[in-house]
Design a protein around this motif. Structure first.
Motif, PDB file in Angstrom:
ATOM      1  N   VAL A  83     -15.445  50.342  30.929  1.00  0.00           N
ATOM      2  CA  VAL A  83     -15.900  51.575  30.278  1.00  0.00           C
ATOM      3  C   VAL A  83     -14.699  52.385  29.793  1.00  0.00           C
ATOM      4  O   VAL A  83     -14.712  52.946  28.692  1.00  0.00           O
ATOM      5  CB  VAL A  83     -16.782  52.402  31.234  1.00  0.00           C
ATOM      6  N   PHE A  84     -13.633  52.434  30.586  1.00  0.00           N
ATOM      7  CA  PHE A  84     -12.416  53.136  30.185  1.00  0.00           C
ATOM      8  C   PHE A  84     -11.858  52.559  28.886  1.00  0.00           C
ATOM      9  O   PHE A  84     -11.540  53.301  27.952  1.00  0.00           O
ATOM     10  CB  PHE A  84     -11.373  53.041  31.303  1.00  0.00           C
ATOM     11  N   PHE A  85     -11.778  51.231  28.807  1.00  0.00           N
ATOM     12  CA  PHE A  85     -11.253  50.600  27.595  1.00  0.00           C
ATOM     13  C   PHE A  85     -12.190  50.789  26.405  1.00  0.00           C
ATOM     14  O   PHE A  85     -11.736  50.966  25.274  1.00  0.00           O
ATOM     15  CB  PHE A  85     -10.959  49.115  27.820  1.00  0.00           C
ATOM     16  N   LEU A  86     -13.504  50.769  26.646  1.00  0.00           N
ATOM     17  CA  LEU A  86     -14.447  51.015  25.568  1.00  0.00           C
ATOM     18  C   LEU A  86     -14.292  52.423  25.002  1.00  0.00           C
ATOM     19  O   LEU A  86     -14.299  52.616  23.785  1.00  0.00           O
ATOM     20  CB  LEU A  86     -15.881  50.825  26.061  1.00  0.00           C
ATOM     21  N   ILE A  87     -14.144  53.398  25.877  1.00  0.00           N
ATOM     22  CA  ILE A  87     -13.977  54.782  25.423  1.00  0.00           C
ATOM     23  C   ILE A  87     -12.672  54.942  24.655  1.00  0.00           C
ATOM     24  O   ILE A  87     -12.632  55.604  23.614  1.00  0.00           O
ATOM     25  CB  ILE A  87     -14.062  55.754  26.611  1.00  0.00           C
ATOM     26  N   LYS A  88     -11.601  54.308  25.137  1.00  0.00           N
ATOM     27  CA  LYS A  88     -10.333  54.364  24.407  1.00  0.00           C
ATOM     28  C   LYS A  88     -10.478  53.734  23.027  1.00  0.00           C
ATOM     29  O   LYS A  88      -9.968  54.267  22.040  1.00  0.00           O
ATOM     30  CB  LYS A  88      -9.225  53.659  25.193  1.00  0.00           C
ATOM     31  N   LEU A  89     -11.193  52.620  22.932  1.00  0.00           N
ATOM     32  CA  LEU A  89     -11.399  51.953  21.657  1.00  0.00           C
ATOM     33  C   LEU A  89     -12.228  52.808  20.707  1.00  0.00           C
ATOM     34  O   LEU A  89     -11.873  52.962  19.532  1.00  0.00           O
ATOM     35  CB  LEU A  89     -12.082  50.600  21.872  1.00  0.00           C
ATOM     36  N   VAL A  90     -13.307  53.390  21.213  1.00  0.00           N
ATOM     37  CA  VAL A  90     -14.152  54.242  20.377  1.00  0.00           C
ATOM     38  C   VAL A  90     -13.378  55.464  19.896  1.00  0.00           C
ATOM     39  O   VAL A  90     -13.468  55.852  18.730  1.00  0.00           O
ATOM     40  CB  VAL A  90     -15.434  54.654  21.127  1.00  0.00           C
ATOM     41  N   ASN A  91     -12.601  56.067  20.776  1.00  0.00           N
ATOM     42  CA  ASN A  91     -11.797  57.228  20.377  1.00  0.00           C
ATOM     43  C   ASN A  91     -10.771  56.855  19.311  1.00  0.00           C
ATOM     44  O   ASN A  91     -10.479  57.645  18.416  1.00  0.00           O
ATOM     45  CB  ASN A  91     -11.098  57.844  21.579  1.00  0.00           C
ATOM     46  N   ARG A  92     -10.231  55.664  19.406  1.00  0.00           N
ATOM     47  CA  ARG A  92      -9.240  55.220  18.425  1.00  0.00           C
ATOM     48  C   ARG A  92      -9.887  54.920  17.075  1.00  0.00           C
ATOM     49  O   ARG A  92      -9.303  55.168  16.027  1.00  0.00           O
ATOM     50  CB  ARG A  92      -8.536  53.974  18.955  1.00  0.00           C
ATOM     51  N   LEU A  93     -11.106  54.373  17.105  1.00  0.00           N
ATOM     52  CA  LEU A  93     -11.782  53.999  15.867  1.00  0.00           C
ATOM     53  C   LEU A  93     -12.489  55.168  15.190  1.00  0.00           C
ATOM     54  O   LEU A  93     -12.719  55.128  13.989  1.00  0.00           O
ATOM     55  CB  LEU A  93     -12.799  52.889  16.143  1.00  0.00           C
ATOM     56  N   THR A  94     -12.848  56.183  15.956  1.00  0.00           N
ATOM     57  CA  THR A  94     -13.551  57.327  15.396  1.00  0.00           C
ATOM     58  C   THR A  94     -12.557  58.259  14.728  1.00  0.00           C
ATOM     59  O   THR A  94     -11.593  58.693  15.354  1.00  0.00           O
ATOM     60  CB  THR A  94     -14.298  58.095  16.506  1.00  0.00           C
ATOM     61  N   PRO A  95     -12.760  58.560  13.455  1.00  0.00           N
ATOM     62  CA  PRO A  95     -11.818  59.463  12.779  1.00  0.00           C
ATOM     63  C   PRO A  95     -11.934  60.874  13.357  1.00  0.00           C
ATOM     64  O   PRO A  95     -13.017  61.335  13.690  1.00  0.00           O
ATOM     65  CB  PRO A  95     -12.253  59.432  11.317  1.00  0.00           C
ATOM     66  N   LYS A  96     -10.793  61.515  13.460  1.00  0.00           N
ATOM     67  CA  LYS A  96     -10.776  62.881  13.978  1.00  0.00           C
ATOM     68  C   LYS A  96     -11.263  63.828  12.892  1.00  0.00           C
ATOM     69  O   LYS A  96     -10.920  63.686  11.729  1.00  0.00           O
ATOM     70  CB  LYS A  96      -9.369  63.265  14.425  1.00  0.00           C
ATOM     71  N   LYS A  97     -12.027  64.813  13.311  1.00  0.00           N
ATOM     72  CA  LYS A  97     -12.549  65.787  12.364  1.00  0.00           C
ATOM     73  C   LYS A  97     -11.473  66.832  12.085  1.00  0.00           C
ATOM     74  O   LYS A  97     -10.870  67.368  12.998  1.00  0.00           O
ATOM     75  CB  LYS A  97     -13.789  66.476  12.933  1.00  0.00           C
ATOM     76  N   GLU A  98     -11.252  67.056  10.816  1.00  0.00           N
ATOM     77  CA  GLU A  98     -10.281  68.067  10.413  1.00  0.00           C
ATOM     78  C   GLU A  98     -11.016  69.321   9.977  1.00  0.00           C
ATOM     79  O   GLU A  98     -12.120  69.259   9.451  1.00  0.00           O
ATOM     80  CB  GLU A  98      -9.414  67.550   9.272  1.00  0.00           C
ATOM     81  N   VAL A  99     -10.379  70.444  10.173  1.00  0.00           N
ATOM     82  CA  VAL A  99     -10.976  71.707   9.767  1.00  0.00           C
ATOM     83  C   VAL A  99     -10.912  71.797   8.257  1.00  0.00           C
ATOM     84  O   VAL A  99      -9.858  71.611   7.650  1.00  0.00           O
ATOM     85  CB  VAL A  99     -10.215  72.898  10.397  1.00  0.00           C
ATOM     86  N   GLU A 100     -12.060  72.051   7.655  1.00  0.00           N
ATOM     87  CA  GLU A 100     -12.101  72.171   6.203  1.00  0.00           C
ATOM     88  C   GLU A 100     -11.604  73.550   5.800  1.00  0.00           C
ATOM     89  O   GLU A 100     -12.041  74.562   6.333  1.00  0.00           O
ATOM     90  CB  GLU A 100     -13.535  71.964   5.696  1.00  0.00           C
ATOM     91  N   GLU A 101     -10.697  73.571   4.838  1.00  0.00           N
ATOM     92  CA  GLU A 101     -10.126  74.836   4.383  1.00  0.00           C
ATOM     93  C   GLU A 101     -11.098  75.621   3.522  1.00  0.00           C
ATOM     94  O   GLU A 101     -11.064  76.825   3.471  1.00  0.00           O
ATOM     95  CB  GLU A 101      -8.829  74.574   3.606  1.00  0.00           C
ATOM     96  N   ASP A 102     -11.975  74.928   2.796  1.00  0.00           N
ATOM     97  CA  ASP A 102     -12.886  75.590   1.878  1.00  0.00           C
ATOM     98  C   ASP A 102     -14.276  75.744   2.495  1.00  0.00           C
ATOM     99  O   ASP A 102     -15.284  75.574   1.834  1.00  0.00           O
ATOM    100  CB  ASP A 102     -12.994  74.790   0.576  1.00  0.00           C
TER     101      ASP A 102
END
Length: 125
Positions: A83-102
């Protein structure tokens, strides 16, 4: 009440949970087989017994089956590691959300604070 129940059941989160429980049960069977058929015989080579589930000791009338407990601990550690490795993999594959300026819902104060932050970052570079 029936309508609310239908809405509750048809939510995406509920379906995701159901799929997770089913896959988890199947995965547990795989891990149990891994521990019973591969890891326990390997450990058994070192302690001289292949079946760890029969390890026990008796004190008076009480029998303590610590072999079954060892099997459960090994199963838990393997599942936790996967489960630890799965979560690390999902976190790596999921793009981080950036704050939209507009962001149209931003207040003037938020916009000014972002501009000040950006100017300070440029100045510190």
């Amino acid at each position: 009440m029936v309508k609310e129940f239908k809405e509750f059941i048809s939510r995406g989160n509920m379906m995701d949970l159901a799929v997770g429980v089913i896959i988890g049960a199947a995965f547990t069977a795989i891990v149990n087989s891994l521990v019973k058929d591969l890891i326990n015989p390997l450990i058994g080579l070192f302690i001289g017994r292949i079946d760890l589930s029969n390890l026990k000791f008796t004190v008076g009338e009480a029998t303590f089956k610590y072999g079954s407990f060892l099997n459960a601990v090994i199963n838990f550690l393997i599942i936790a590691l996967v489960v630890f490795f799965l979560i690390k993999l999902v976190n790596r594959l999921t793009p981080k959300k950036e704050v939209e300026e507009d962001d149209p819902t931003s207040t003037n104060e938020e916009i000014y604070l972002r501009q000040i932050r950006d100017l300070l970052q440029e100045k510190n570079k």
